[in-house]
Write a protein that holds these residues in place. Sequence first.
Motif, PDB file in Angstrom:
ATOM      1  N   THR A 142      17.592  43.929  -4.357  1.00 47.23           N
ATOM      2  CA  THR A 142      17.946  44.633  -3.107  1.00 47.23           C
ATOM      3  C   THR A 142      16.993  45.799  -2.861  1.00 47.23           C
ATOM      4  O   THR A 142      16.834  46.236  -1.727  1.00 47.23           O
ATOM      5  CB  THR A 142      19.374  45.216  -3.186  1.00 47.23           C
ATOM      6  OG1 THR A 142      19.410  46.152  -4.274  1.00 47.23           O
ATOM      7  CG2 THR A 142      20.415  44.126  -3.398  1.00 47.23           C
ATOM      8  N   SER A 169      11.825  40.416  -4.293  1.00 49.51           N
ATOM      9  CA  SER A 169      12.281  39.680  -3.108  1.00 49.51           C
ATOM     10  C   SER A 169      11.621  40.315  -1.888  1.00 49.51           C
ATOM     11  O   SER A 169      11.333  41.522  -1.899  1.00 49.51           O
ATOM     12  CB  SER A 169      13.800  39.763  -2.969  1.00 49.51           C
ATOM     13  OG  SER A 169      14.174  41.078  -2.590  1.00 49.51           O
ATOM     14  N   GLU A 171      13.092  41.064   0.788  1.00 48.50           N
ATOM     15  CA  GLU A 171      14.038  42.083   1.267  1.00 48.50           C
ATOM     16  C   GLU A 171      13.904  43.372   0.456  1.00 48.50           C
ATOM     17  O   GLU A 171      13.972  44.484   1.005  1.00 48.50           O
ATOM     18  CB  GLU A 171      15.483  41.575   1.144  1.00 48.50           C
ATOM     19  CG  GLU A 171      15.824  40.381   2.015  1.00 48.50           C
ATOM     20  CD  GLU A 171      15.519  39.025   1.348  1.00 48.50           C
ATOM     21  OE1 GLU A 171      14.716  38.983   0.386  1.00 48.50           O
ATOM     22  OE2 GLU A 171      16.086  38.014   1.796  1.00 48.50           O
ATOM     23  N   ASP A 192      11.482  33.810  -2.614  1.00 49.38           N
ATOM     24  CA  ASP A 192      11.796  33.410  -1.239  1.00 49.38           C
ATOM     25  C   ASP A 192      12.767  34.347  -0.529  1.00 49.38           C
ATOM     26  O   ASP A 192      12.544  34.753   0.599  1.00 49.38           O
ATOM     27  CB  ASP A 192      12.381  31.988  -1.230  1.00 49.38           C
ATOM     28  CG  ASP A 192      11.359  30.971  -1.713  1.00 49.38           C
ATOM     29  OD1 ASP A 192      10.151  31.329  -1.739  1.00 49.38           O
ATOM     30  OD2 ASP A 192      11.748  29.850  -2.074  1.00 49.38           O
ATOM     31  N   TYR A 193      13.881  34.627  -1.175  1.00 49.52           N
ATOM     32  CA  TYR A 193      14.903  35.452  -0.510  1.00 49.52           C
ATOM     33  C   TYR A 193      15.916  35.943  -1.540  1.00 49.52           C
ATOM     34  O   TYR A 193      15.907  35.520  -2.707  1.00 49.52           O
ATOM     35  CB  TYR A 193      15.603  34.673   0.612  1.00 49.52           C
ATOM     36  CG  TYR A 193      16.435  33.497   0.145  1.00 49.52           C
ATOM     37  CD1 TYR A 193      17.816  33.599  -0.026  1.00 49.52           C
ATOM     38  CD2 TYR A 193      15.839  32.262  -0.132  1.00 49.52           C
ATOM     39  CE1 TYR A 193      18.566  32.516  -0.459  1.00 49.52           C
ATOM     40  CE2 TYR A 193      16.588  31.174  -0.562  1.00 49.52           C
ATOM     41  CZ  TYR A 193      17.948  31.314  -0.722  1.00 49.52           C
ATOM     42  OH  TYR A 193      18.690  30.254  -1.166  1.00 49.52           O
ATOM     43  N   LEU A 194      16.814  36.786  -1.042  1.00 46.71           N
ATOM     44  CA  LEU A 194      17.901  37.351  -1.841  1.00 46.71           C
ATOM     45  C   LEU A 194      19.187  36.658  -1.409  1.00 46.71           C
ATOM     46  O   LEU A 194      19.452  36.574  -0.199  1.00 46.71           O
ATOM     47  CB  LEU A 194      17.969  38.830  -1.480  1.00 46.71           C
ATOM     48  CG  LEU A 194      18.570  39.833  -2.435  1.00 46.71           C
ATOM     49  CD1 LEU A 194      17.784  39.865  -3.732  1.00 46.71           C
ATOM     50  CD2 LEU A 194      18.536  41.211  -1.768  1.00 46.71           C
ATOM     51  N   ASP A 195      19.982  36.188  -2.362  1.00 41.63           N
ATOM     52  CA  ASP A 195      21.229  35.536  -1.926  1.00 41.63           C
ATOM     53  C   ASP A 195      22.333  36.576  -1.678  1.00 41.63           C
ATOM     54  O   ASP A 195      22.114  37.788  -1.846  1.00 41.63           O
ATOM     55  CB  ASP A 195      21.655  34.418  -2.892  1.00 41.63           C
ATOM     56  CG  ASP A 195      22.294  34.943  -4.178  1.00 41.63           C
ATOM     57  OD1 ASP A 195      22.502  36.171  -4.302  1.00 41.63           O
ATOM     58  OD2 ASP A 195      22.578  34.116  -5.056  1.00 41.63           O
ATOM     59  N   GLU A 196      23.524  36.089  -1.300  1.00 41.36           N
ATOM     60  CA  GLU A 196      24.596  37.014  -0.889  1.00 41.36           C
ATOM     61  C   GLU A 196      25.148  37.819  -2.068  1.00 41.36           C
ATOM     62  O   GLU A 196      25.861  38.800  -1.879  1.00 41.36           O
ATOM     63  CB  GLU A 196      25.717  36.263  -0.149  1.00 41.36           C
ATOM     64  CG  GLU A 196      26.501  35.256  -0.982  1.00 41.36           C
ATOM     65  CD  GLU A 196      25.821  33.890  -1.109  1.00 41.36           C
ATOM     66  OE1 GLU A 196      24.584  33.790  -0.904  1.00 41.36           O
ATOM     67  OE2 GLU A 196      26.530  32.914  -1.431  1.00 41.36           O
ATOM     68  N   HIS A 197      24.818  37.408  -3.309  1.00 37.86           N
ATOM     69  CA  HIS A 197      25.253  38.177  -4.489  1.00 37.86           C
ATOM     70  C   HIS A 197      24.159  39.112  -4.994  1.00 37.86           C
ATOM     71  O   HIS A 197      24.298  39.734  -6.043  1.00 37.86           O
ATOM     72  CB  HIS A 197      25.649  37.211  -5.618  1.00 37.86           C
ATOM     73  CG  HIS A 197      26.663  36.198  -5.197  1.00 37.86           C
ATOM     74  ND1 HIS A 197      27.954  36.534  -4.871  1.00 37.86           N
ATOM     75  CD2 HIS A 197      26.563  34.857  -5.001  1.00 37.86           C
ATOM     76  CE1 HIS A 197      28.619  35.447  -4.517  1.00 37.86           C
ATOM     77  NE2 HIS A 197      27.789  34.412  -4.577  1.00 37.86           N
ATOM     78  N   TYR A 199      21.099  38.115  -5.890  1.00 40.05           N
ATOM     79  CA  TYR A 199      20.164  37.445  -6.806  1.00 40.05           C
ATOM     80  C   TYR A 199      18.908  37.016  -6.068  1.00 40.05           C
ATOM     81  O   TYR A 199      18.966  36.564  -4.912  1.00 40.05           O
ATOM     82  CB  TYR A 199      20.809  36.217  -7.459  1.00 40.05           C
ATOM     83  CG  TYR A 199      21.684  36.581  -8.629  1.00 40.05           C
ATOM     84  CD1 TYR A 199      21.134  36.780  -9.894  1.00 40.05           C
ATOM     85  CD2 TYR A 199      23.048  36.769  -8.458  1.00 40.05           C
ATOM     86  CE1 TYR A 199      21.928  37.152 -10.962  1.00 40.05           C
ATOM     87  CE2 TYR A 199      23.863  37.143  -9.526  1.00 40.05           C
ATOM     88  CZ  TYR A 199      23.289  37.329 -10.770  1.00 40.05           C
ATOM     89  OH  TYR A 199      24.067  37.703 -11.827  1.00 40.05           O
ATOM     90  N   ILE A 201      16.097  34.447  -5.278  1.00 45.28           N
ATOM     91  CA  ILE A 201      16.012  32.982  -5.261  1.00 45.28           C
ATOM     92  C   ILE A 201      14.561  32.575  -5.000  1.00 45.28           C
ATOM     93  O   ILE A 201      13.962  33.111  -4.061  1.00 45.28           O
ATOM     94  CB  ILE A 201      16.922  32.379  -4.155  1.00 45.28           C
ATOM     95  CG1 ILE A 201      18.373  32.886  -4.294  1.00 45.28           C
ATOM     96  CG2 ILE A 201      16.850  30.857  -4.157  1.00 45.28           C
ATOM     97  CD1 ILE A 201      19.090  32.455  -5.557  1.00 45.28           C
TER      98      ILE A 201
END
Length: 215
Positions: A142, A169, A171, A192-197, A199, A201
């Motif tokens: 994050t 990430s 983000e 690629d991206y950050l998941d909703e928790h 993490y 990814i």
Amino acid sequence: MTTATKSKVFVIQHPLVQHKLTLMRRADTQTQDFRRLLREISLLLAYEVTRDLALRHETIKTPLVEMDAPVLAAEKNMVIVSIMRAGQGLLDGMLELIPTAKVGHIGLYREPTTLEAVEYYLKLPLETEQRDMLVVDPMLATGNSAIAAVDRLKEANPLSIKFVCLLASPEGIQSFHSQHPDIPIYTAAIDDYLDEHGYIIPGLGDAGDRLYGTK
Ligand code: URA
């Protein structure tokens, strides 16, 4: 071997780094191998991140003659600050390459619902205003921990700060540089991206758990 993207993000694309990172990502890589690989990659990251260290010359005697030889201008002025606990995995390797560095620790945990960083520990060496700081944490997810750490470390007024991680990430980079555009990020990959928790990814899972075999 190093690609500088816009806004001071350096991606260390050395083949050894990329190969070892892939081994670390694999779910079946065991704790002892994960730990060894992180130490090995940290040596290579330390090599890249210290490229711009200033040199001075001193007269030495080789077995044959005297010569003016280069040595680090401020060898003892570096401090490596580990964001606990996963930062320890990068710190150990970096200290092998820069054994004269002082060490600082900052303890931050992610509040599980808000993902905000909460500080629980800070210990820095003396005379930080005369030191260059490397702040290490394997995962820039994050960005909250990195932002909170650098907020705090800037209060110590060091000569410079660089942030070193293994994975970032998009983000996290964006968020970190929105607060600290002056601090360069060194990383082995941007995922690629950050998941909703929170993490990264595809990532490698929880770096601290994989490093210490906890869950
Ligand atoms: N911290 C980790 O250890 N892994 C992630 O994917 C995100 C944050």
